[in-house]
Design a protein around this motif. Structure first.
Motif, PDB file in Angstrom:
ATOM      1  N   UNK A  64       1.090 -23.977 -62.872  1.00  0.00           N
ATOM      2  CA  UNK A  64       0.249 -23.986 -61.919  1.00  0.00           C
ATOM      3  C   UNK A  64      -0.835 -25.417 -62.260  1.00  0.00           C
ATOM      4  N   UNK A  65      -1.264 -26.077 -61.246  1.00  0.00           N
ATOM      5  CA  UNK A  65      -2.210 -27.108 -61.357  1.00  0.00           C
ATOM      6  C   UNK A  65      -3.450 -26.363 -60.957  1.00  0.00           C
ATOM      7  N   UNK A  66      -4.621 -26.762 -61.804  1.00  0.00           N
ATOM      8  CA  UNK A  66      -5.797 -26.191 -61.570  1.00  0.00           C
ATOM      9  C   UNK A  66      -6.973 -26.968 -61.997  1.00  0.00           C
ATOM     10  N   UNK A  71     -10.058 -23.011 -63.920  1.00  0.00           N
ATOM     11  CA  UNK A  71      -9.581 -22.488 -65.046  1.00  0.00           C
ATOM     12  C   UNK A  71     -10.837 -21.504 -65.844  1.00  0.00           C
ATOM     13  N   UNK A  72     -11.998 -21.968 -65.634  1.00  0.00           N
ATOM     14  CA  UNK A  72     -13.104 -21.127 -66.245  1.00  0.00           C
ATOM     15  C   UNK A  72     -13.172 -19.843 -65.399  1.00  0.00           C
ATOM     16  N   UNK A  73     -12.985 -19.778 -63.911  1.00  0.00           N
ATOM     17  CA  UNK A  73     -13.196 -18.702 -63.260  1.00  0.00           C
ATOM     18  C   UNK A  73     -12.065 -17.754 -63.912  1.00  0.00           C
ATOM     19  N   UNK A 107     -10.777 -32.996 -60.214  1.00  0.00           N
ATOM     20  CA  UNK A 107      -9.549 -33.338 -61.127  1.00  0.00           C
ATOM     21  C   UNK A 107      -8.605 -32.248 -61.343  1.00  0.00           C
ATOM     22  N   UNK A 108      -7.248 -32.359 -61.228  1.00  0.00           N
ATOM     23  CA  UNK A 108      -6.475 -31.180 -61.391  1.00  0.00           C
ATOM     24  C   UNK A 108      -5.623 -31.464 -62.696  1.00  0.00           C
TER      25      UNK A 108
END
Length: 175
Positions: A64-66, A71-73, A107-108
């Protein structure tokens, strides 16, 4: 012989006592820390990454691209931890950051081949540790644990979404 009662100082000696070693949030935190630090031993020395960095790699390891916020979530880490991990990982060439297609401020992040190689090596070790840890439980107990954890997570999410935390007045009504 009855055990002696300890005198409590403070204004309200009738207030309930908290037995920390039986307090579920504390027990879950201790278990989580024990497991995290044990697994961390698998990769800290070998790959030079921290627990937050491993969590970022684990979340992005599925291809995945996050964003940092996503990511924090997903990792339940605070944004500062994620930001520091991302900064170190950018310096170590473990992730790539690209501007978002729709929102250039967002940003991804994706893993580099170097990070994917780490992911590929750590995952079997982490899964083997999980099998050893859960080996103390029967299949039925594992099913029960999974269901109970899901229920507790749903309840914790509902409590976290409340506009105000549980007040002292509410807690005394619940007694």
């Amino acid at each position: 012989m009855a055990s002696p009662r300890r005198k409590r100082s403070g204004a309200d000696s009738a207030a309930p006592l908290l037995h920390l070693i039986r307090f579920l949030p504390y027990r879950l935190a201790v278990l989580s820390n024990t497991v995290s630090h044990t697994v961390a031993k698998l990769y800290e020395k070998r790959f030079g990454i921290t627990i937050p960095e491993w969590r970022v790699i684990a979340v992005l390891g599925g291809g995945e691209t996050l964003s940092a916020g996503e990511i924090a979530q997903r990792t339940a880490m605070d944004k500062v931890q994620v930001s520091r991990a991302i900064s170190r990982m950018l310096d170590s060439a473990l992730i790539l950051r690209e501007s978002g297609a729709t929102d250039r401020r967002k940003a991804q992040l994706t893993l580099t081949p170097k990070a994917l190689a780490i992911y590929t090596e750590i995952v079997p070790l982490a899964l083997a540790y999980e099998r050893e840890l859960t080996g103390a439980l029967t299949e039925e107990e594992m099913g029960q644990l999974d269901g109970l954890l899901a229920k507790l997570q749903a309840q914790a999410d509902a409590l976290a979404a409340r506009p105000t935390p549980l007040s002292a007045a509410q807690s005394s009504d619940a007694d």
